[in-house]
Design an enzyme around this catalytic site. Sequence first.
Site, PDB file in Angstrom:
ATOM      1  N   ALA A 139       0.934  -1.233   0.004  1.00 55.10           N
ATOM      2  CA  ALA A 139      -0.099   0.017   0.108  1.00 55.10           C
ATOM      3  C   ALA A 139       1.184   1.241  -0.020  1.00 55.10           C
ATOM      4  CB  ALA A 139      -1.025   0.004   1.197  1.00 55.10           C
ATOM      5  N   GLY A 167       0.842  -4.802   1.192  1.00 55.46           N
ATOM      6  CA  GLY A 167      -0.350  -5.094   0.079  1.00 55.46           C
ATOM      7  C   GLY A 167      -0.350  -5.711  -1.018  1.00 55.46           C
ATOM      8  N   GLU A 184      -0.476  -9.383  -0.577  1.00 59.43           N
ATOM      9  CA  GLU A 184      -2.184  -9.422   0.087  1.00 59.43           C
ATOM     10  C   GLU A 184      -2.920  -9.522  -1.243  1.00 59.43           C
ATOM     11  OE1 GLU A 184      -1.990  -6.345   2.831  1.00 59.43           O
ATOM     12  OE2 GLU A 184      -2.874  -7.703   4.444  1.00 59.43           O
ATOM     13  N   GLU A 208       4.916  -5.178   7.096  1.00 58.14           N
ATOM     14  CA  GLU A 208       4.165  -3.998   8.133  1.00 58.14           C
ATOM     15  C   GLU A 208       4.725  -3.625   9.480  1.00 58.14           C
ATOM     16  OE1 GLU A 208       2.599  -6.541   6.144  1.00 58.14           O
ATOM     17  OE2 GLU A 208       1.102  -5.577   4.860  1.00 58.14           O
TER      18      GLU A 208
HETATM   19  C1  HXC Z   1       5.076   4.385  -1.314  1.00 58.18           C
HETATM   20  C2  HXC Z   1       7.072   3.342  -1.942  1.00 58.18           C
HETATM   21  C3  HXC Z   1       6.677   2.047  -1.357  1.00 58.18           C
HETATM   22  C4  HXC Z   1       5.333   2.241  -0.735  1.00 58.18           C
HETATM   23  C5  HXC Z   1       8.422   1.827  -2.405  1.00 58.18           C
HETATM   24  N1  HXC Z   1       8.271   3.181  -2.575  1.00 58.18           N
HETATM   25  N2  HXC Z   1       7.597   1.380  -1.842  1.00 58.18           N
HETATM   26  N3  HXC Z   1       6.307   4.556  -2.242  1.00 58.18           N
HETATM   27  N4  HXC Z   1       4.642   3.144  -0.667  1.00 58.18           N
HETATM   28  N5  HXC Z   1       4.948   1.060  -0.251  1.00 58.18           N
HETATM   29  C6  HXC Z   1       8.709   4.148  -3.302  1.00 58.18           C
HETATM   30  C7  HXC Z   1      10.059   4.791  -2.653  1.00 58.18           C
HETATM   31  O1  HXC Z   1       9.664   5.839  -1.633  1.00 58.18           O
HETATM   32  C8  HXC Z   1      11.062   5.389  -3.734  1.00 58.18           C
HETATM   33  O2  HXC Z   1      10.444   6.526  -4.113  1.00 58.18           O
HETATM   34  C9  HXC Z   1      10.703   4.270  -4.831  1.00 58.18           C
HETATM   35  O3  HXC Z   1       9.579   3.555  -4.731  1.00 58.18           O
HETATM   36  C10 HXC Z   1      11.630   3.139  -4.857  1.00 58.18           C
HETATM   37  O4  HXC Z   1      11.957   2.654  -3.476  1.00 58.18           O
HETATM   38  P1  HXC Z   1      13.332   2.537  -3.043  1.00 58.18           P
HETATM   39  O5  HXC Z   1      13.118   2.262  -1.621  1.00 58.18           O
HETATM   40  O6  HXC Z   1      14.245   3.593  -3.424  1.00 58.18           O
HETATM   41  O7  HXC Z   1      13.899   1.231  -3.626  1.00 58.18           O
HETATM   42  P2  HXC Z   1      14.967   0.104  -2.909  1.00 58.18           P
HETATM   43  O8  HXC Z   1      15.931   0.662  -2.367  1.00 58.18           O
HETATM   44  O9  HXC Z   1      15.285  -0.860  -4.459  1.00 58.18           O
HETATM   45  O10 HXC Z   1      13.886  -0.667  -2.053  1.00 58.18           O
HETATM   46  C11 HXC Z   1      12.953  -1.265  -2.687  1.00 58.18           C
HETATM   47  C12 HXC Z   1      12.058  -1.770  -1.263  1.00 58.18           C
HETATM   48  C13 HXC Z   1      11.708  -0.665  -0.534  1.00 58.18           C
HETATM   49  C14 HXC Z   1      12.708  -2.875  -0.483  1.00 58.18           C
HETATM   50  C15 HXC Z   1      10.623  -2.644  -1.941  1.00 58.18           C
HETATM   51  O11 HXC Z   1      11.079   0.458  -1.433  1.00 58.18           O
HETATM   52  C16 HXC Z   1      10.744  -0.821   0.569  1.00 58.18           C
HETATM   53  O12 HXC Z   1      11.008  -1.622   1.623  1.00 58.18           O
HETATM   54  N6  HXC Z   1       9.325  -0.528   0.303  1.00 58.18           N
HETATM   55  C17 HXC Z   1       8.347  -0.537   1.182  1.00 58.18           C
HETATM   56  C18 HXC Z   1       7.551  -1.710   1.349  1.00 58.18           C
HETATM   57  C19 HXC Z   1       6.719  -1.976   2.466  1.00 58.18           C
HETATM   58  O13 HXC Z   1       6.908  -1.790   3.606  1.00 58.18           O
HETATM   59  N7  HXC Z   1       5.690  -2.384   2.167  1.00 58.18           N
HETATM   60  C20 HXC Z   1       4.574  -2.553   2.896  1.00 58.18           C
HETATM   61  C21 HXC Z   1       3.656  -1.079   2.899  1.00 58.18           C
HETATM   62  S1  HXC Z   1       2.408  -1.220   4.125  1.00 58.18           S
HETATM   63  P3  HXC Z   1      11.103   8.101  -3.812  1.00 58.18           P
HETATM   64  O14 HXC Z   1      10.405   9.018  -4.517  1.00 58.18           O
HETATM   65  O15 HXC Z   1      10.889   8.290  -2.274  1.00 58.18           O
HETATM   66  O16 HXC Z   1      12.704   7.836  -4.153  1.00 58.18           O
HETATM   67  C22 HXC Z   1       1.118  -1.948   3.572  1.00 58.18           C
HETATM   68  C23 HXC Z   1      -0.218  -2.028   4.251  1.00 58.18           C
HETATM   69  C24 HXC Z   1      -0.984  -3.022   3.922  1.00 58.18           C
HETATM   70  O17 HXC Z   1       1.383  -2.336   2.380  1.00 58.18           O
HETATM   71  C25 HXC Z   1      -2.263  -2.899   4.532  1.00 58.18           C
HETATM   72  C26 HXC Z   1      -3.370  -3.192   3.633  1.00 58.18           C
HETATM   73  C27 HXC Z   1      -3.152  -2.941   2.362  1.00 58.18           C
END
Ligand code: HXC
Length: 291
Positions: free
Chosen positions: A99, A142, A145, A165
């Site tokens: 998400a 997400g 999911e 999360e």
């Molecule tokens: C918003 C996101 C994002 C996310 C990545 N980006 N994941 N933006 N929401 N979930 C954005 C980053 O901010 C960045 O943009 C760009 O994508 C590239 O990401 P990087 O982190 O620079 O890339 P990398 O170093 O290769 O790492 C990749 C990654 C990491 C391991 C996937 O991005 C990451 O850990 N992302 C979050 C994963 C996460 O926690 N997912 C769960 C979300 S909570 P900018 O512009 O800032 O450079 C969730 C709740 C679900 O899903 C509940 C119900 C739906």
Amino acid sequence: MATFCRSLTLLGRPTSSLVYRLTAARQCSSGGPYEYILVDKKGENKNVGFIQLNRPKALNALCDGLMKEMGKALDDFEADSQVGAIVITGSDRAFAAGADIKEMQNRTFQECYGGNFLSHWNRVSTVKKPVIAAVNGYALGGGCELAMMCDIIYAGEKAQFGQPEILLGTIPGAGGTQRLTRAVGKSLAMEMVLTGDRISAQEAKQSGLVSKVFPIDQLVPEAVKCGEKIAAHSKIISAMAKEAVNAAFELTLAEGNRLEKRLFHATFATEDRKEGMTAFVEKRKANFQDQ
Ligand code: HXC
């Protein structure tokens, strides 16, 4: 209007509800093109609905606008009598990284609870037509999911699945604790949800989360091929088969068997059941009419 939306977009990401309403009203009412997804029909007979998540800069983070567009595309495919199966995919780098954290960052409990936050995500799991997730790269939070809401998951060999999360101070909210546990069992689900650690495509296959793993470039063609195979069958019977399998996650064995029997009986009310058995006896290929 287009210039206005473009200039707002230049000021920042078009995530405010105003901008979304403006762009969505303009782009979605005609059935596309969309802002956050690409929509197409694939396969020799164009009978496989195809949705590709298309927010590459954000690793396909699932913002509200994207999920609304996904719902619209699924509604259209559900209503399209040519389409017999649907494939959802992302890019080679990310199916979806979860998400949209930036969109969620400042939300309050009152907004989440009062607005029933994420309730529209359920559309993916209520589609009657079979849905295949083709996962390359990250399927996190997400994103994992979303894949698990689909009926079949195919993975590219570099795919990674996770529910991180916990690292953000929250927990899965779109079925992660429930569907993952049913798919891989308690110990691995607990480990993934409590540590935030990811599993590889091979581990996902081993644990039953995905059914097949392919080289990256073969993943989407193979998913479409699977969709074509499904779409060649009777749509009404496929929907019954899907309903029966899904019931296994909800009902006791006795209740599930009873439902299955009723649905099996119901196939005898269709022309396609008659055609299928007649074709076998006459040693020819069945010609299903979805009746
Ligand atoms: C918003 C996101 C994002 C996310 C990545 N980006 N994941 N933006 N929401 N979930 C954005 C980053 O901010 C960045 O943009 C760009 O994508 C590239 O990401 P990087 O982190 O620079 O890339 P990398 O170093 O290769 O790492 C990749 C990654 C990491 C391991 C996937 O991005 C990451 O850990 N992302 C979050 C994963 C996460 O926690 N997912 C769960 C979300 S909570 P900018 O512009 O800032 O450079 C969730 C709740 C679900 O899903 C509940 C119900 C739906």
